[in-house]
Design an enzyme around this catalytic site. Structure first.
Site, mmCIF file in Angstrom:
data_model
loop_
_atom_site.group_PDB
_atom_site.id
_atom_site.type_symbol
_atom_site.label_atom_id
_atom_site.label_comp_id
_atom_site.label_asym_id
_atom_site.label_seq_id
_atom_site.Cartn_x
_atom_site.Cartn_y
_atom_site.Cartn_z
ATOM 1 N N HIS A 112 13.536 -15.295 113.498
ATOM 2 C CA HIS A 112 14.163 -14.515 113.310
ATOM 3 C C HIS A 112 15.529 -14.859 113.299
ATOM 4 O O HIS A 112 16.215 -15.754 113.767
ATOM 5 C CB HIS A 112 13.305 -14.057 115.666
ATOM 6 C CG HIS A 112 14.143 -12.190 115.351
ATOM 7 N ND1 HIS A 112 15.705 -11.714 115.846
ATOM 8 C CD2 HIS A 112 13.413 -10.898 115.404
ATOM 9 C CE1 HIS A 112 15.210 -10.540 116.259
ATOM 10 N NE2 HIS A 112 14.375 -10.328 115.738
ATOM 11 N N ASP A 189 12.140 -20.091 121.376
ATOM 12 C CA ASP A 189 11.660 -18.385 121.080
ATOM 13 C C ASP A 189 10.121 -17.761 121.501
ATOM 14 O O ASP A 189 9.565 -18.263 120.965
ATOM 15 C CB ASP A 189 12.432 -18.088 119.987
ATOM 16 C CG ASP A 189 12.224 -16.597 119.599
ATOM 17 O OD1 ASP A 189 11.774 -15.895 120.976
ATOM 18 O OD2 ASP A 189 12.420 -16.334 118.457
ATOM 19 N N GLN A 192 7.332 -12.960 121.033
ATOM 20 C CA GLN A 192 6.310 -12.966 120.805
ATOM 21 C C GLN A 192 5.120 -12.753 121.771
ATOM 22 O O GLN A 192 4.176 -12.544 121.465
ATOM 23 C CB GLN A 192 6.176 -12.695 119.460
ATOM 24 C CG GLN A 192 7.097 -11.830 117.892
ATOM 25 C CD GLN A 192 6.979 -10.508 118.542
ATOM 26 O OE1 GLN A 192 6.161 -9.996 119.003
ATOM 27 N NE2 GLN A 192 8.180 -9.744 117.969
ATOM 28 N N LYS A 215 9.640 -6.614 125.365
ATOM 29 C CA LYS A 215 8.411 -6.654 124.451
ATOM 30 C C LYS A 215 7.040 -7.141 125.220
ATOM 31 O O LYS A 215 5.878 -7.237 124.940
ATOM 32 C CB LYS A 215 8.611 -7.754 123.454
ATOM 33 C CG LYS A 215 9.566 -7.577 122.689
ATOM 34 C CD LYS A 215 9.964 -8.658 121.876
ATOM 35 C CE LYS A 215 10.546 -8.429 120.658
ATOM 36 N NZ LYS A 215 10.588 -7.697 119.623
ATOM 37 N N CYS A 350 14.229 -8.857 110.460
ATOM 38 C CA CYS A 350 15.628 -9.204 110.956
ATOM 39 C C CYS A 350 15.170 -10.509 110.710
ATOM 40 O O CYS A 350 15.016 -11.809 111.383
ATOM 41 C CB CYS A 350 15.377 -9.177 112.697
ATOM 42 S SG CYS A 350 16.047 -7.964 113.070
HETATM 43 C C1 LIG Z 1 10.723 -13.828 117.302
HETATM 44 C C2 LIG Z 1 11.459 -12.929 118.169
HETATM 45 N N1 LIG Z 1 12.965 -13.313 118.491
HETATM 46 C C3 LIG Z 1 13.853 -12.911 118.627
HETATM 47 C C4 LIG Z 1 13.803 -11.827 119.565
HETATM 48 C C5 LIG Z 1 15.194 -10.990 120.365
HETATM 49 O O1 LIG Z 1 14.967 -10.190 120.747
HETATM 50 P P1 LIG Z 1 15.456 -9.057 121.815
HETATM 51 O O2 LIG Z 1 16.302 -7.999 120.824
HETATM 52 O O3 LIG Z 1 15.022 -8.494 122.820
HETATM 53 O O4 LIG Z 1 16.764 -10.211 121.666
HETATM 54 C C6 LIG Z 1 12.895 -10.689 118.041
HETATM 55 C C7 LIG Z 1 12.895 -9.574 118.298
HETATM 56 O O5 LIG Z 1 12.689 -8.611 117.694
HETATM 57 C C8 LIG Z 1 11.564 -11.443 118.236
HETATM 58 O O6 LIG Z 1 10.544 -10.684 117.606
#
Ligand SMILES: Cc1ncc(COP(=O)(O)O)c(C=O)c1O
Lengths: 393, 139
Positions: A112, A189, A192, A215, A350
């Site tokens: 991401h 990270d 998910q 999430k 993203c």
């Molecule tokens: C794999 C992953 N990392 C990081 C994020 C970022 O999370 P947030 O937008 O809640 O900060 C997301 C959210 O879409 C994600 O799917």
């Protein structure tokens, strides 16, 4: 999971965009409201009962998070504004001084933006290098390829536990064990994975683990950064303000408080923290991964019967299916489904490095515990249509 | 024009877009990606004496963006830069449900009902945003 617990499920909408955010159960909403109706004061600064009680409750939730991810010490739990904030804290607060020019960070092309972009910035400012682990034929990470990508200069490996597009579950235990043998730190990270895997940071021996509340049925605007105690002690706060310093003088010297306080400058998202506590409680009681896996299998088998659908991640273990309809651009499919009151996501989610893998534009179906077989049937019925493009217009 | 005919024209321009071809150095090039998360269109423009003598595009985009680009290119070749900007303005007005001059939009009038789908508006306007950028760049 009881669908009646979720007000959003009363809407005329089939929601399959759970990787973007999940719906909130009533107890989370009630907990947020309770703060604003009955407890709307600040913490840590005042001597009256209401403030003292709230401070105690917030610290209880820190302990609850600690237990939820099986950390050693609740001081290793930092409240942030979300996964993105947590990851930025590690990269700019820790890696920026830990990594020296020429050092290498290993990641993949399926991560991401929240993980990759901070490292890109660091590569510019600190002359470090970002390298990529080769993916296997299913676009997944295997230990063999991690080993191959490691060089004597590799100092950090940064990966998602489960990716938000392919939905593959990374073999973290073995990667972390191998990395530590080579003095490499591992940043995970968990955006998910936090809903779907029972995360045990101690058993994984992971160095940093980041996730968002929203999430996992919690509120938006709250997240967690877990870090090992000794690493957090070396980490610098990115922002300074009320609550982080023990003393300061007009000459400009100041002494930071201990962890975690030094990372939580300013008034925190108190209602968010309280809501997160309720979300954890609800998740631990109600998550049913066996059910979810069955549901995904069902969706996969039905989608595979439709000849105009191409599935890109058949073998991944997460609750995500990415696909396209032949000759229909992903966004057109998503707009068509929206007309049928079905919410999915289209695009590159993203994770823009996916372009290199030929996966830049896909439809993403992401399931959660409250989704049902009947909802899948509605999706299948909608996708079983030769005029998707025409009807999207 | 009835809705079916409009739809047919849009589909035709999506599946067989006009002037979809990558061009080289001799063209001015811009990319629309910074305006949208998904659509990714390159425009290639050739100008002589303030006249659009050639216009091509390539890239990936939804059916609306693709077809608008196709029809936009058909409409604009042979026009002056000023005429192109006027057409762009009138098109945006149409998409945004403002008063507009139907007569100069020609085939672009097939999008006169897009306003009913707010999630499609940006897709329709995107190629014209790109056009304005590329005209600016040509200065
Ligand atoms: C794999 C992953 N990392 C990081 C994020 C970022 O999370 P947030 O937008 O809640 O900060 C997301 C959210 O879409 C994600 O799917």
């Amino acid at each position: 999971m009881n669908r009646n617990d979720f007000p959003m499920l009363n809407k005329d909408l089939i929601y399959f965009d759970n990787a973007a955010t999940t719906f909130k159960p009533q107890i989370v909403i009630d907990r947020i409201n309770k703060y604003y109706i009955n407890q709307s004061v600040n913490i840590n600064r005042s001597d009256y009962d209401l403030s003292q009680e709230l401070s105690t409750e917030i610290e209880k939730i820190r302990t609850q998070v600690k237990n939820f991810i099986h950390a050693e010490d609740s001081k290793e739990i930092i409240f942030t504004s979300g996964g993105t904030h947590s990851l930025n804290m590690v990269v700019f607060g820790f890696c920026a001084s830990y990594l020296k020019p020429g050092d290498e960070v290993l990641t993949t092309e399926t991560e991401h933006a929240s993980l990759v972009l901070p490292f890109f910035e660091l590569a510019e400012t600190n002359q470090i290098k970002v390298n990529y682990i080769d993916l296997d034929k299913n676009n997944e990470v295997v230990l063999e390829n991690v080993k191959k990508a490691i060089t004597p200069k590799t100092k950090v490996i940064a990966l998602a536990h489960i990716t938000n597009v392919i939905g593959d579950v990374r073999p973290l235990q073995e990667i972390i064990e191998y990395a530590h043998l080579h003095n490499i730190l591992v940043i995970i990270d968990g955006a998910q994975s936090i809903s779907h895997l029972k995360v045990d940071v101690k058993q994984l021996d992971v160095d940093f683990y980041a996730f968002s509340g929203h999430k996992m049925m919690g509120p938006t605007g709250i997240g967690i950064l877990y870090g090992k105690y000794n690493l957090l002690e070396q980490m610098k706060p990115l922002i300074l303000g009320g609550g982080v310093s023990a003393t300061f003088q007009k000459e400009g010297q100041y002494l930071l408080k201990n962890i975690p306080e030094k990372f939580e400058a300013g008034t925190q998202n108190l209602s968010g923290i309280l809501g997160l506590g309720s979300a954890i409680e609800y998740l631990e009681k109600n998550r049913d991964e066996v059910y979810l896996q069955k549901l995904k299998k069902y969706a996969l088998s039905k989608m595979k019967e439709i000849s105009q659908i191409k599935i890109y991640n058949e073998y991944s273990k997460g609750p995500i299916i990415i696909f396209n309809v032949n000759n229909v651009f992903s966004q057109d499919t998503a707009i068509y489904l929206s007309k049928k009151k079905i919410a999915i996501r289209s695009g590159n989610h993203c994770a823009k490095l996916l372009n290199n893998l030929g996966l830049n534009n896909t439809c993403r179906l992401s399931l959660y515990f409250y989704n049902t077989k009947e909802e899948i049937d509605s999706l299948i019925k909608a996708l079983n249509n030769e005029n998707i493009l025409e009807e999207s217009l | 024009m009835n809705s079916n005919l409009k739809r047919e024209i849009i589909i035709e321009n999506n599946s067989h877009p006009f002037h979809k071809e990558t061009k080289g150095e001799e063209y001015i090039k811009i990319n629309t990606r910074n305006e949208s998360c998904i659509d990714n269109i390159n425009l290639f423009l050739k100008i002589e004496n303030n006249l659009i003598v050639d216009l091509y595009f390539d890239g990936e985009a939804c059916a609306i963006s693709t077809s608008v680009t196709s029809i936009m290119i058909k409409t604009l070749i042979g026009k002056t830069l000023d005429e192109a900007l006027v057409i762009s303005e009138e098109f945006e007005k149409m998409i945004n449900e403002q008063e507009y001059n139907k007569n100069i939009l020609g085939e672009l009038n097939v999008y006169d009902e897009i306003y009913k789908q707010p999630n499609r508006k940006n897709c329709a306007i995107l190629p014209f945003k790109g056009l304005k950028q590329i005209i600016k760049k040509s200065d």
